[in-house]
Design a protein around this motif. Structure first.
Motif, mmCIF file in Angstrom:
data_model
loop_
_atom_site.group_PDB
_atom_site.id
_atom_site.type_symbol
_atom_site.label_atom_id
_atom_site.label_comp_id
_atom_site.label_asym_id
_atom_site.label_seq_id
_atom_site.Cartn_x
_atom_site.Cartn_y
_atom_site.Cartn_z
ATOM 1 N N GLU A 181 12.384 -2.696 4.219
ATOM 2 C CA GLU A 181 11.641 -4.314 3.365
ATOM 3 C C GLU A 181 9.508 -3.723 3.159
ATOM 4 N N PRO A 182 8.672 -4.186 1.967
ATOM 5 C CA PRO A 182 8.197 -3.366 1.449
ATOM 6 C C PRO A 182 7.223 -4.396 2.191
ATOM 7 N N GLY A 183 5.774 -3.405 1.646
ATOM 8 C CA GLY A 183 5.049 -3.629 2.831
ATOM 9 C C GLY A 183 4.300 -2.600 3.378
ATOM 10 N N THR A 184 3.360 -2.403 4.526
ATOM 11 C CA THR A 184 3.091 -2.125 4.897
ATOM 12 C C THR A 184 3.320 -2.347 7.222
ATOM 13 N N GLU A 192 -5.800 7.033 8.126
ATOM 14 C CA GLU A 192 -5.080 7.512 6.844
ATOM 15 C C GLU A 192 -4.246 6.781 5.668
ATOM 16 N N ASP A 193 -4.668 5.048 5.725
ATOM 17 C CA ASP A 193 -4.297 3.795 4.991
ATOM 18 C C ASP A 193 -5.754 4.308 4.175
ATOM 19 N N LEU A 251 0.776 -1.286 0.068
ATOM 20 C CA LEU A 251 0.559 0.469 -0.111
ATOM 21 C C LEU A 251 0.977 1.350 -0.098
ATOM 22 N N LYS A 252 2.050 1.030 0.325
ATOM 23 C CA LYS A 252 2.266 3.014 1.296
ATOM 24 C C LYS A 252 3.144 2.881 -0.576
ATOM 25 N N TYR A 283 -8.221 7.678 -2.596
ATOM 26 C CA TYR A 283 -7.903 8.176 -3.719
ATOM 27 C C TYR A 283 -7.602 7.645 -4.978
ATOM 28 N N LEU A 284 -6.924 6.385 -4.107
ATOM 29 C CA LEU A 284 -6.452 5.060 -5.559
ATOM 30 C C LEU A 284 -7.185 4.571 -5.916
#
Length: 292
Positions: free
Chosen positions: A289-292, A224-225, A177-178, A231-232
């Motif tokens: 690392e990737p991810g949230t 915020e998420d 997501l980020k 928006y996404l």
DNA sequence: TCATTAATCGGCATTACCTC
DNA sequence: GAGGTAATGCCGATTAATGA
């Protein structure tokens, strides 16, 4: 976009739908006006009869009729028609272990109001509140949030569901997501740098010390998420519409960003990061690392 | 780290349509 | 009507990506 859709009809795939569009049959009412369709006579009769059911279902607002019939990769089409009945949803938990974990907070945004449900306070209100919505938008919710909620509350969630993870991946946006937010130019400001792991630490701090700063920062991150999901999905929807003949007429205007009613305490966040780093440096590693 | 999911691919069966 | 073609659906295996 739903009124331009034909691939929800059994026996009609993307190719036949594209053939209809190419022949100028771009919407359901074009079918009734057309003397002939660019398919065989039996298929034409079938399409006409199915569209009569579709029109009735749309009049009655039966989103389930369309979500059950649309292919998974076309579920995004629901958003244009049913976006006023949409809930953007994100949960935080005490960790990753599925068996022993609890939900700590849930943020729910419907395009107007942001609600946050906190374990030990108002979390029990969530099942009733979420049942008022017909369409859910999440990121990776099919794998994580929705099964977790169903198990935690012992409920079933029957709403139509758009999982942005797969929709965005199909548009070339990856990295969690980020990562997707960054690629789309979303700036999280003081919440930048907070991820799911820090959310766990914030909850631990709140439980241990009763710190309202920790809880409010967690709620701000959680909210915020959900706001960014709105928006996404608007961006993704417009990009998908751009791949159809309806780019000029069906694109959506992105709504204004709401004010988040919770404040992130950035000094507090830095203190937790440093404390975590001092206790084993694992947080420093995870932020790479990737991810949230 | 791990369970979960969708996407993708290939193979196969079915159905409808078109051409001869 | 027969045969060929195209489109679709279904299934299983594999792969990639993600959540806190």
């Amino acid at each position: 976009m739903i009124e331009n859709t034909f691939c929800h009809i059994n026996g009609v795939g993307k190719k036949i739908e594209a053939r209809l569009w190419h022949a100028g049959i771009c919407a359901w009412n074009d079918v009734s006006a057309a003397r002939e369709l660019p398919v065989g006579p039996s298929a034409a009769a079938w399409i006409r009869s199915e569209l009569a059911v579709s029109e009735k279902s749309l009049q009655e607002g039966r989103i389930g009729y369309f979500s059950r019939r649309l292919p998974l990769d076309q579920q995004w089409r629901l958003f244009g028609t049913f976006r006023t009945r949409t809930a953007y949803l994100d949960i935080e938990t005490t960790g990753l272990c599925r068996d022993s974990n609890r939900i700590t907070t849930i943020a729910l945004y419907d395009g107007t109001h942001i609600r946050c449900y906190v374990n030990g306070q108002n979390l029990h209100d969530f099942p009733d509140d979420i049942s008022r919505y017909d369409l859910l938008v999440t990121y990776n919710g099919k794998s994580f949030d929705i099964p977790f909620i169903e198990r935690f509350f012992n409920i079933r969630m029957f709403q139509a569901h758009i999982d942005l993870r797969h929709l965005l991946a199909g548009l070339g946006f990856n990295g969690g997501l980020k990562g997707c937010e960054k690629q789309m130019g979303i700036d999280r400001k003081e919440l930048d740098g907070i991820d799911g792991y820090l959310a766990v630490l914030l909850w631990q701090e709140y439980e241990k010390t009763g710190s309202l700063s920790a809880l409010e920062t967690l709620m701000a991150y959680n909210a915020e998420d959900t706001v960014n999901l709105e928006y996404l999905i608007h961006t993704a929807y417009n990009l998908k519409v751009n791949q159809t003949p309806f780019a000029q007429t069906k694109a959506l205007v992105r709504p204004d960003r709401p004010r988040i009613p919770f404040a992130a305490h950035s000094e507090f966040v830095h203190r937790i990061m440093e404390k975590s780093f001092a206790h084993g440096a694992h947080y420093q590693r995870r932020t790479d690392e990737p991810g949230t």
